[in-house]
Design an enzyme around this catalytic site. Structure first.
Site, PDB file in Angstrom:
ATOM      1  CB  SER A 149     -21.038  -5.384 -14.843  1.00 38.72           C
ATOM      2  OG  SER A 149     -21.470  -6.665 -15.398  1.00 38.72           O
ATOM      3  CG  ASP A 193     -22.961  -3.305 -22.480  1.00 40.33           C
ATOM      4  OD1 ASP A 193     -22.542  -4.467 -22.641  1.00 40.33           O
ATOM      5  OD2 ASP A 193     -22.802  -2.711 -21.143  1.00 40.33           O
ATOM      6  CG  HIS A 227     -20.072  -4.712 -20.036  1.00 43.27           C
ATOM      7  ND1 HIS A 227     -21.408  -4.445 -19.594  1.00 43.27           N
ATOM      8  CD2 HIS A 227     -19.696  -5.434 -19.080  1.00 43.27           C
ATOM      9  CE1 HIS A 227     -21.792  -4.753 -18.325  1.00 43.27           C
ATOM     10  NE2 HIS A 227     -20.748  -5.338 -17.851  1.00 43.27           N
TER      11      HIS A 227
END
Lengths: 249, 531
Positions: A149, A193, A227
């Site tokens: 991320s 995600d 995610h």
């Protein structure tokens, strides 16, 4: 630059430790996790820096990603720093989840009131490697960077701004312009995600930029993954192996 | 063998018998009883001094009183009994010898007479052929005469008419003479029977020797151009010379010819293939293996290989020189020309017989071309082994469950599939579309290069920013993985994980016209083997 051991647990034949120290760049106490593989007891090992995502501390990766198994196998030290300075009492630093505490973005702030403490880029590229190399059996010639991320973005920035410093790179997001030694970037992206579907992540931009610049990227869109750290856990072995290829070359 | 010749040995036998018989237990022949008793009793009254002609036995005086008894001196008795025995032995030996000689004579005579008969039959057929010819000629002549006769008849008829006319006028007689112009006698050609006569006469000359006994061929008794033939004969035959016919003996075979382009190798083994190069029967082959750099003699031989190929285990990272010999009962051939094999990587060519008809394979077996002009379907020749839909070809990978690495060179426009497939993968199906093949596929779209990693019709979603033009393919049976790399960048592209239950073969396909080159015999790069 005294290190204080916060915890130490035997793990996969080696040790998972957490240390605390006073950071000269960030002007505050900082913690980082470090995994020392069994090989580190007898010789120097390459170091893999893991940059975590928004809201994370040094704990998330070391407790959730299950990276120790592969690190033990390949003889790699993994260093997982915190994501931002903490307890600096800057106004508004705790107001938003994606800005301030837990959201350092691995950049050096240029404006007040942030520029004194929020120097995460200098911390992860300069201070922390120095600290690791002088206190642990680390091979200073062999380091690599990876992240998830925001950390993935950070890893890309570190890599692209420091040609030749890192042997291997990978990230989960974002674009770049680069000239320097050949890179080899591995990116995994969960297809489900939530940030991808809300267009907060723009992998196509990164891919087209890299295609144009001939930066070798293998971008894998992993069907059904989101995610979360479940996603990280699922692919961390591939990434450690990917890094090991260069770190142990 | 004559009887006189036997005399010496027979006398010896007789003397020996005379002595040994004395020690024998009481026999069944009275003559021997007498002989035996003589030295035992010294009393002359007890010894046989008379011969009873009624009973036909020697006896004592005073016995056989009612028979006709004659006195019998000792020496005579002894001579009689010795002679009887000698004759007995002599006769039995003679019978044996005669039997043997008769048998042989009979065989010779039979052989001889069959020869004579054969000659006669031949002469007969020769004569009858000439007679047939004569007959034919005569018949033809007769036919001619017959025709002439017909015309003569016509003439005769005219003559008769003329005659009748004349007769009316004058009474003159005319004679018409007809004659057959062919002799009715056959000339019999003189038959030359002197040869037959000679043959008949020769029967009674020196008896033909017995047939020698051929010994079976001894192992390793020949070379490519010579044989050792052994036979045995009866010692008493007179032989001038032997005539040799030897259909059952074999010279050693010619050296086999190694099929260089079809020999395969990898780190642990080599598959050597060769042609027999022989019309002579070959029982087996021997493979001789030596390490190239040590200059040592043969380090290892594999014998009794029944077919024209052999899988031989090797040590990794060495160079070997391999020779083949062909072996039959005569011995082993010369060594074939050598082949040098390096166990440093996996070496294999393309299997031309599996290629789609539109695909041509270079003579060296490493480059495949899909030419722009499409063959009409009618001109395509399909068999069970070649691909019929996918323009594909298989590679001839050695059947060893180890690690194998090869590379494929493509140009940036090539649309290809490279990977592995089971040997029996469906030839009608596209590579990667079924459960028996795994491949990387490159497709050009107007906007970008698209890569698929296909198995069973499904592909992972992978984006690759730098187009690989040299693709490394790594197969590891033990770990059950098949990996693809950009060999220039040492970049890992994708890995299939699958337990390959059977041996797989490399596969290559072109989806659009173009070319693709295979590179084998490469050492697996370190970045692949030691990640």
């Amino acid at each position: 630059m005294a290190l204080t051991q916060v915890s130490s647990n035997k793990c996969c034949g080696g040790y998972q430790k957490v240390f605390e120290h006073d950071s000269s760049e960030l002007k505050c106490k900082m913690k980082f996790g470090i995994y020392l593989p069994p090989k580190a007891e007898s010789g120097k090992c390459p170091v893999f820096y893991w940059l975590s995502g928004l809201t994370c501390t040094e704990q998330n990766f070391i407790t959730k990603a299950g990276s120790q198994q592969a690190a033990s196998e390949h003889g790699i030290i993994i260093v997982a720093p915190d994501t931002s300075p903490r307890g600096c009492n800057i106004e508004g630093e705790d107001e938003s989840w994606d800005f301030g505490t837990g959201a350092g973005f691995y950049v050096d702030a240029t404006q007040d009131p942030w520029k004194t403490n929020y120097r995460m880029y200098s911390y992860v590229t300069e201070e922390l490697p120095r600290l690791i190399n002088s206190n642990f059996p680390a091979d200073p010639e062999k380091m690599s960077v990876s992240g998830h991320s925001m950390g993935g973005h950070g890893a890309l920035i570190c890599a692209l701004k420091n040609p030749g410093k890192y042997k291997a790179y990978d990230a989960t997001v974002l674009a770049a312009s680069y000239s320097g030694p050949e890179l080899d970037i591995l990116i995994d992206q969960g297809r489900d995600d939530q940030f991808l579907s809300s267009s907060q992540l723009l992998p196509d931009n990164l891919i087209s930029a890299c295609s144009e610049k001939k930066i070798p990227v293998v971008f894998r869109l992993q069907q059904g993954y989101d995610h979360s750290y479940y996603f990280v856990f699922s692919f961390i072995n591939d990434h450690i192996k990917h890094h090991a290829k260069y770190l142990n070359a | 063998m004559d009887v006189y010749g036997l005399r010496g040995p027979l006398q010896a036998i007789a003397e020996e018998m005379a002595v040994s018989e004395e020690e024998e237990a009481e026999g069944d022949e009275e003559a021997f009883v007498v002989v035996r008793k003589r030295p035992v009793t010294s009393d002359p009254a007890a010894s046989s001094d008379m011969y009873c002609s009624d009973c036909g036995t020697p006896t004592h005086s005073g016995q056989h009183t009612h028979h006709r008894v004659v006195p019998l001196p000792d020496a005579v008795i002894l001579n009689i009994c010795v002679c009887m025995y000698v004759l007995y032995v002599c006769a039995s030996v003679c019978v044996c010898v005669l039997q043997e000689n008769f048998g042989r004579q009979e065989q010779n005579l039979e052989q001889h007479y069959s020869d004579v008969l054969q000659t006669l039959a031949q002469r007969n057929s020769e004569n009858s052929t000439s007679l047939q010819d004569q007959k034919k000629q005569k018949l033809e002549a007769l036919y001619g005469q017959l025709l002439a006769c017909g015309s003569l008849l016509d003439t005769g008829k005219e003559l008769i008419e003329n005659a009748q006319e004349l007769h009316r006028c004058t009474n003159r007689n005319e004679e018409v003479e007809l004659k057959v112009g062919v002799s009715m006698e056959f000339t019999t050609p003189p038959v030359d029977l002197t040869v037959v006569k000679q043959m008949m006469e020769s029967i009674n000359v020196v008896p033909a020797p017995s047939a020698p006994v051929m010994n079976p061929q001894v192992v390793n008794s020949a070379t490519t151009s010579s044989l050792r033939v052994c036979w045995s004969l009866f010692s008493d035959d007179t032989v001038d010379f032997y005539q040799l016919y030897c259909p059952v003996y074999m010279t050693v075979p010619s050296p086999p010819i190694i099929r260089l382009q079809e020999c395969l190798s990898c780190l642990e083994a080599a598959l050597v293939r060769w042609d027999s190069g022989n019309t002579n029967p070959v029982e087996s082959y021997t493979l001789e293996l030596s390490e190239a750099d040590t200059h040592s003699s043969v380090t290892e031989s594999i014998v009794a290989i029944p077919t024209c190929e052999c899988l031989v285990q090797l040590q990794p990272w060495k160079r070997y020189v391999i020779h083949i010999r062909a072996v039959n009962i005569g011995g082993a051939s010369e060594r074939s020309p050598p082949i040098t094999i390096s166990s440093t990587g996996t070496f294999f060519p393309l299997l031309k017989e599996t290629a789609h008809p539109s695909l041509s394979v270079s003579p060296d077996g490493f480059t495949m071309f899909y030419l722009d002009e499409d063959l009409p379907i009618s001109e395509m020749v399909f068999s069970d082994s070649n691909f019929s839909s996918c323009v594909a070809v298989l590679g001839d990978l050695i059947p060893i469950r180890g690690q194998h690495y090869w590379e494929v060179e493509v140009d940036e426009w090539a649309e290809y599939r490279v990977g592995v497939a089971y040997e029996d993968t469906q030839r009608t199906s596209y590579l990667g579309a079924n459960a028996t093949s795994w491949c990387m596929r490159h497709i050009r779209t107007p906007s970008r290069h698209k890569y698929e990693f296909l198995h069973n019709g499904w592909s992972a979603d992978v984006r690759i920013t730098v187009q690989p033009l040299q693709i490394g393919v790594f197969l590891d049976y033990e770990r059950g993985i098949l990996s693809f790399y950009n060999a220039h960048l040492h970049q890992h592209l994708h890995t299939f994980t699958c337990c390959f239950h059977h041996y797989v073969l490399p596969c290559f396909a072109l989806d659009k016209p173009g070319a693709l080159t295979l590179q084998t015999g490469l050492t697996t790069p370190k970045y692949i083997t030691h990640p």
